[in-house]
Write an enzyme that holds these catalytic residues in place. Sequence first.
Site, PDB file in Angstrom:
ATOM      1  N   GLY A  71     -34.138  22.522  61.591  1.00  0.00           N
ATOM      2  CA  GLY A  71     -33.106  23.055  60.926  1.00  0.00           C
ATOM      3  C   GLY A  71     -33.188  23.120  59.476  1.00  0.00           C
ATOM      4  O   GLY A  71     -32.980  24.368  58.856  1.00  0.00           O
ATOM      5  N   GLN A 179     -25.556  23.191  64.449  1.00  0.00           N
ATOM      6  CA  GLN A 179     -24.622  22.745  65.463  1.00  0.00           C
ATOM      7  C   GLN A 179     -23.795  23.584  66.272  1.00  0.00           C
ATOM      8  O   GLN A 179     -23.276  22.962  67.448  1.00  0.00           O
ATOM      9  CB  GLN A 179     -23.239  22.453  64.309  1.00  0.00           C
ATOM     10  CG  GLN A 179     -23.611  21.247  63.464  1.00  0.00           C
ATOM     11  CD  GLN A 179     -24.099  19.872  64.304  1.00  0.00           C
ATOM     12  OE1 GLN A 179     -23.586  19.909  65.337  1.00  0.00           O
ATOM     13  NE2 GLN A 179     -24.585  18.899  63.489  1.00  0.00           N
ATOM     14  N   HIS A 201     -33.094  19.100  67.814  1.00  0.00           N
ATOM     15  CA  HIS A 201     -32.635  17.992  68.160  1.00  0.00           C
ATOM     16  C   HIS A 201     -31.041  17.796  68.130  1.00  0.00           C
ATOM     17  O   HIS A 201     -30.260  16.626  68.575  1.00  0.00           O
ATOM     18  CB  HIS A 201     -33.229  16.644  67.353  1.00  0.00           C
ATOM     19  CG  HIS A 201     -32.666  16.666  65.801  1.00  0.00           C
ATOM     20  ND1 HIS A 201     -31.419  15.820  65.507  1.00  0.00           N
ATOM     21  CD2 HIS A 201     -32.704  17.516  64.727  1.00  0.00           C
ATOM     22  CE1 HIS A 201     -31.297  16.220  64.181  1.00  0.00           C
ATOM     23  NE2 HIS A 201     -31.992  17.041  63.826  1.00  0.00           N
ATOM     24  N   CYS A 322     -21.278   5.994  50.738  1.00  0.00           N
ATOM     25  CA  CYS A 322     -21.328   5.041  49.684  1.00  0.00           C
ATOM     26  C   CYS A 322     -22.241   5.507  48.550  1.00  0.00           C
ATOM     27  O   CYS A 322     -23.493   5.696  48.941  1.00  0.00           O
ATOM     28  CB  CYS A 322     -21.698   3.667  50.413  1.00  0.00           C
ATOM     29  SG  CYS A 322     -21.193   2.209  49.499  1.00  0.00           S
TER      30      CYS A 322
HETATM   31  C1  LIG Z   1     -25.359  22.272  60.178  1.00  0.00           C
HETATM   32  C2  LIG Z   1     -26.635  21.655  59.959  1.00  0.00           C
HETATM   33  N1  LIG Z   1     -27.673  22.391  59.421  1.00  0.00           N
HETATM   34  C3  LIG Z   1     -29.020  21.799  59.164  1.00  0.00           C
HETATM   35  C4  LIG Z   1     -29.391  20.529  59.795  1.00  0.00           C
HETATM   36  C5  LIG Z   1     -30.791  20.058  59.475  1.00  0.00           C
HETATM   37  O1  LIG Z   1     -31.440  20.243  60.732  1.00  0.00           O
HETATM   38  P1  LIG Z   1     -32.844  19.320  61.009  1.00  0.00           P
HETATM   39  O2  LIG Z   1     -32.381  17.900  60.823  1.00  0.00           O
HETATM   40  O3  LIG Z   1     -33.356  19.785  62.045  1.00  0.00           O
HETATM   41  O4  LIG Z   1     -33.643  19.570  59.770  1.00  0.00           O
HETATM   42  C6  LIG Z   1     -28.305  19.663  60.283  1.00  0.00           C
HETATM   43  C7  LIG Z   1     -28.750  18.370  60.853  1.00  0.00           C
HETATM   44  O5  LIG Z   1     -27.981  17.563  60.271  1.00  0.00           O
HETATM   45  C8  LIG Z   1     -26.933  20.421  60.429  1.00  0.00           C
HETATM   46  O6  LIG Z   1     -25.903  19.601  61.156  1.00  0.00           O
END
Ligand SMILES: Cc1ncc(COP(=O)(O)O)c(C=O)c1O
Length: 373
Positions: A71, A179, A201, A322
Amino acid sequence: MPPIYLDYNASTPIDPAVAAAMRPFLDQAFGNPSSGHWASAPATAALDRARAQVSALLGAASEEIVFTSGGSEANNLAIKGTYLAAKRGKAHIITSIIEHPAVLAPCRFLEGLGGAVTYLPVDGTGLVDPEDVRRAITPQTLLISIMHANNEVGTVQPLAEIGAIARQHGIRFHTDAAQSVGKIPTRVDELGVDMLTIAGHKLYAPKGVGALYVRRGLELEPLIHGAGHESGRRAGTESALLAVGLGAACAMAADLAPMNRVQALRDRLWEALQDRFGEGVALNGHPTRRLPNTLNVSFVGRIGADILAQLRDVAASTGSACHSGQIELSPVLAGMRVPERIGMGAIRFSLGRYTTADEIDEVVARLATIAPV
Ligand SMILES: Cc1ncc(COP(=O)(O)O)c(C=O)c1O
């Protein structure tokens, strides 16, 4: 009872059917998809099939899918790739203050290169007002990037309305759907988007693979220059192994019926917490326009991290982080102007394919003992 996993928005397990589809590409089919001989044939065919599976889920065409490492890369490619391909010096981007860092950080990077970025506010439920998008547009605007569903609170944005505004003004519209894919419908024409980010993932595929949907005809500067892989949009020998995983996961994600069960469990959790704690709990996010698996709940006047620490063997997330010894409200809850007394007590429970009613009941029972009213 074994450990309980309620952090599916952080990452999902790999579905056994996804792992089975990938297996031959670990054991045998090692060829380079670009080689054009017998050893490459299975990889080439698998890559084509995976691309078709991903595009089918989005209602797109195969050639509109670019495989990425996840992502974050897909968001970076959409945002920086658009900026770097821009003609006539257009350099204004519109986004929101509750985006994932994988959108906010590339935007800040482009500000360092001379770009201008408008970070739109959200209301108390986490919603962007499409009229705010309209008002933020300038003759220099080249991209609007608004996430489909928020990772912390699950609020689902009015993308179709924003997409219509983008189209009226001829501005490219990207959404981070990391998401939402596999949880709610994500067909690109219904959402009105030109680019859409997927993260493997989050939908039962492995980490390290994702995709960017890029509407046919859009110019995008690659982030990785090299040979002509991915139609010149991302250099590097494609991993049939990972693409097959994403493709199989997308094929499974097309059936949203299992989300009804997940939503029922999510609602069971929220109802049980309300019964037990009454005014002592507060929902963060939109009451209805929300991902079906996500419950972000505040234990009013408490610290979410403290509660989670006592909820041993339960994996979930807090809404606070934190920083240098200080507990701070998450930027998402701060952006929604959740008061500190409420926001500091936030815990995000995110459910998924393998969550059971027994697990939900167990978590409620344990919360009842460690977080008395
Ligand atoms: C809304 C959103 N965008 C992007 C990402 C990033 O994706 P990746 O972990 O595959 O780089 C995440 C992952 O936490 C996410 O929740």
